[in-house]
Design an enzyme around this catalytic site. Structure first.
Site, PDB file in Angstrom:
ATOM      1  CG  ASP A  39      -1.957   0.903   1.108  1.00  0.00           C
ATOM      2  OD1 ASP A  39      -3.173   0.242   1.162  1.00  0.00           O
ATOM      3  OD2 ASP A  39      -2.155   2.067   1.003  1.00  0.00           O
ATOM      4  CG  ASP A  61       1.321   5.000  -6.308  1.00  0.00           C
ATOM      5  OD1 ASP A  61       0.819   4.367  -7.427  1.00  0.00           O
ATOM      6  OD2 ASP A  61       1.101   6.283  -6.285  1.00  0.00           O
ATOM      7  CE1 TYR A 153     -14.042   2.935  -7.956  1.00  0.00           C
ATOM      8  CE2 TYR A 153     -16.475   2.459  -8.075  1.00  0.00           C
ATOM      9  CZ  TYR A 153     -15.344   2.096  -7.540  1.00  0.00           C
ATOM     10  OH  TYR A 153     -15.025   1.229  -6.398  1.00  0.00           O
ATOM     11  CE  LYS A 157     -12.888  -0.279  -8.538  1.00  0.00           C
ATOM     12  NZ  LYS A 157     -11.540  -1.101  -7.952  1.00  0.00           N
TER      13      LYS A 157
HETATM   14  N1  LIG Z   1     -16.193   0.081  -0.093  1.00  0.00           N
HETATM   15  C1  LIG Z   1     -16.968  -0.101  -1.047  1.00  0.00           C
HETATM   16  O1  LIG Z   1     -18.312   0.384  -1.033  1.00  0.00           O
HETATM   17  C2  LIG Z   1     -16.509  -0.572  -2.546  1.00  0.00           C
HETATM   18  C3  LIG Z   1     -17.554  -0.853  -3.318  1.00  0.00           C
HETATM   19  C4  LIG Z   1     -17.007  -1.288  -4.636  1.00  0.00           C
HETATM   20  C5  LIG Z   1     -15.584  -1.513  -4.932  1.00  0.00           C
HETATM   21  N2  LIG Z   1     -14.646  -1.249  -3.864  1.00  0.00           N
HETATM   22  C6  LIG Z   1     -13.173  -1.464  -4.289  1.00  0.00           C
HETATM   23  O2  LIG Z   1     -12.616  -2.221  -3.108  1.00  0.00           O
HETATM   24  C7  LIG Z   1     -11.358  -1.763  -3.045  1.00  0.00           C
HETATM   25  C8  LIG Z   1     -10.979  -1.518  -1.685  1.00  0.00           C
HETATM   26  O3  LIG Z   1     -11.659  -0.453  -1.276  1.00  0.00           O
HETATM   27  P1  LIG Z   1     -12.007   0.062   0.252  1.00  0.00           P
HETATM   28  O4  LIG Z   1     -13.492   0.331   0.432  1.00  0.00           O
HETATM   29  O5  LIG Z   1     -11.357  -1.134   1.056  1.00  0.00           O
HETATM   30  O6  LIG Z   1     -11.170   1.368   0.217  1.00  0.00           O
HETATM   31  P2  LIG Z   1     -10.161   2.148   1.122  1.00  0.00           P
HETATM   32  O7  LIG Z   1     -10.060   3.531   0.740  1.00  0.00           O
HETATM   33  O8  LIG Z   1     -10.623   1.565   2.447  1.00  0.00           O
HETATM   34  O9  LIG Z   1      -8.901   1.270   0.838  1.00  0.00           O
HETATM   35  C9  LIG Z   1      -8.310   1.457  -0.504  1.00  0.00           C
HETATM   36  C10 LIG Z   1      -6.688   1.295  -0.065  1.00  0.00           C
HETATM   37  O10 LIG Z   1      -5.994   1.490  -1.528  1.00  0.00           O
HETATM   38  C11 LIG Z   1      -4.721   1.995  -1.228  1.00  0.00           C
HETATM   39  N3  LIG Z   1      -4.417   2.887  -2.610  1.00  0.00           N
HETATM   40  C12 LIG Z   1      -5.105   3.551  -3.160  1.00  0.00           C
HETATM   41  N4  LIG Z   1      -4.327   4.191  -4.210  1.00  0.00           N
HETATM   42  C13 LIG Z   1      -3.165   3.622  -4.252  1.00  0.00           C
HETATM   43  C14 LIG Z   1      -1.930   3.560  -4.943  1.00  0.00           C
HETATM   44  N5  LIG Z   1      -2.163   4.140  -5.822  1.00  0.00           N
HETATM   45  N6  LIG Z   1      -0.926   2.657  -4.522  1.00  0.00           N
HETATM   46  C15 LIG Z   1      -1.198   2.079  -3.301  1.00  0.00           C
HETATM   47  N7  LIG Z   1      -2.206   1.880  -2.655  1.00  0.00           N
HETATM   48  C16 LIG Z   1      -3.325   2.521  -2.935  1.00  0.00           C
HETATM   49  C17 LIG Z   1      -5.225   3.166  -0.201  1.00  0.00           C
HETATM   50  O11 LIG Z   1      -4.022   3.633   0.505  1.00  0.00           O
HETATM   51  C18 LIG Z   1      -6.029   2.211   0.712  1.00  0.00           C
HETATM   52  O12 LIG Z   1      -5.344   1.563   1.772  1.00  0.00           O
HETATM   53  C19 LIG Z   1     -11.174  -0.567  -4.103  1.00  0.00           C
HETATM   54  O13 LIG Z   1     -10.664  -1.140  -5.299  1.00  0.00           O
HETATM   55  C20 LIG Z   1     -12.516  -0.322  -4.346  1.00  0.00           C
HETATM   56  O14 LIG Z   1     -12.875   0.539  -5.701  1.00  0.00           O
HETATM   57  C21 LIG Z   1     -15.119  -0.739  -2.700  1.00  0.00           C
END
Ligand SMILES: NC(=O)c1ccc[n+]([C@@H]2O[C@H](COP(=O)([O-])OP(=O)(O)OC[C@H]3O[C@@H](n4cnc5c(N)ncnc54)[C@H](O)[C@@H]3O)[C@@H](O)[C@H]2O)c1
Length: 252
Positions: A39, A61, A153, A157
């Site tokens: 991360d 990243d 977004y 996806k």
């Molecule tokens: N929470 C929801 O409702 C939801 C719904 C559909 C899809 N998702 C997907 O699930 C996945 C996880 O989401 P989440 O809700 O846990 O989000 P979150 O924001 O809690 O966690 C995302 C993590 O990704 C890391 N990250 C982002 N960009 C980065 C980069 N360039 N390099 C390294 N790390 C990076 C962030 O630091 C964070 O720790 C994502 O792909 C999100 O699109 C989430």
């Protein structure tokens, strides 16, 4: 207590510092896997690592090939890698087609699409060398149906779901399964940020998001983690190329 499903396995989890990546990592570690957490959020990585015995962390990243190469080298040094979960992702701004800037559009695609591809680009060869394994990426219901207020977004996806299908077909003969989860609205820092970003409209936005879910509530991170662990596990041995909604009936 059922038998642990991942004893002795080495798993790479991107986005492991928060939300769905964190619960996935914790679940894998609880069932015996050695987890490599990646991360850009170093403090979050340390918090997750504290709950995942035997884990290591790599800060970087997902859009950087050099960082992903470092991740692959750190994972390979532990032994054969057979599991990958790519949770790192960004929602980007809540702006329609005409309002989002070129820079904002590119950033969403860089993280969600290129970042996912780079993780696969560097970890898939390790899984091949290990003789097979399983990959789960994180798409979204937004990639499966219209999302007019978050078109970048949604398109990013949808790209992830397409990568899953292409990879699954190509890698099936190599004993590698590739699937995604497509979560609805799940309580994580990402969802909280979406609601916080609505300012005075917060209550309205929350109500709109809630109304999409026939089950009548938002999902829990653990409920997505459970689906990811199932898809990673041998119990899903005949499942590949699937983009699985975990959405409280949103797409029903
Ligand atoms: N929470 C929801 O409702 C939801 C719904 C559909 C899809 N998702 C997907 O699930 C996945 C996880 O989401 P989440 O809700 O846990 O989000 P979150 O924001 O809690 O966690 C995302 C993590 O990704 C890391 N990250 C982002 N960009 C980065 C980069 N360039 N390099 C390294 N790390 C990076 C962030 O630091 C964070 O720790 C994502 O792909 C999100 O699109 C989430």
């Amino acid at each position: 207590m059922t038998s642990p499903r991942f004893t002795g396995r080495i798993a790479v989890v991107t986005g492991g510092a928060s939300g769905l990546g964190r619960v996935t990592a914790e679940g894998l570690a609880a069932e015996g896997a050695r987890v490599v957490l990646f991360d850009r959020d170093e403090a979050g990585l340390a918090e997750t690592a504290a709950k995942c015995p035997g884990s290591i962390t790599v800060a970087g990243d997902v859009t950087s090939a050099a960082d992903q190469q470092r991740l692959a080298e750190a994972a390979a040094a532990l032994g054969p890698v057979t599991l990958l979960a790519t949770a790192a992702g960004t929602l980007g701004p809540t702006l329609g087609f005409l309002d989002i800037s070129e820079e904002q559009w590119d950033r969403v695609f860089d993280i969600n699409v290129k970042g996912t591809w780079l993780s696969i680009r560097y970890i898939l060869p390790l899984i091949k060398a290990a003789g097979g394994g399983s990959i789960v990426t994180f798409a979204s219901t937004a990639g499966l149906i219209a999302q007019p207020v978050m078109p970048a977004y949604a398109a990013s996806k949808a790209a992830v779901t397409s990568m899953v299908r292409s990879l699954a077909k190509g890698e099936a003969p190599n004993g590698i399964r590739v699937n995604s989860v497509c979560p609805g609205s799940i309580w994580t820092p990402m969802l909280e940020a979406t609601f916080a970003g609505a300012g005075e409209e917060r209550a309205k936005r929350e109500a709109e998001f809630l109304a999409r879910h026939p089950i009548g509530r938002f999902g829990k991170a653990e409920e997505v983690g459970a689906a990811v662990l199932f898809l990673l596990s041998d119990a899903a041995g005949f499942i590949t190329g699937v983009n699985l909604p975990v959405d409280g009936g949103r797409l029903a």
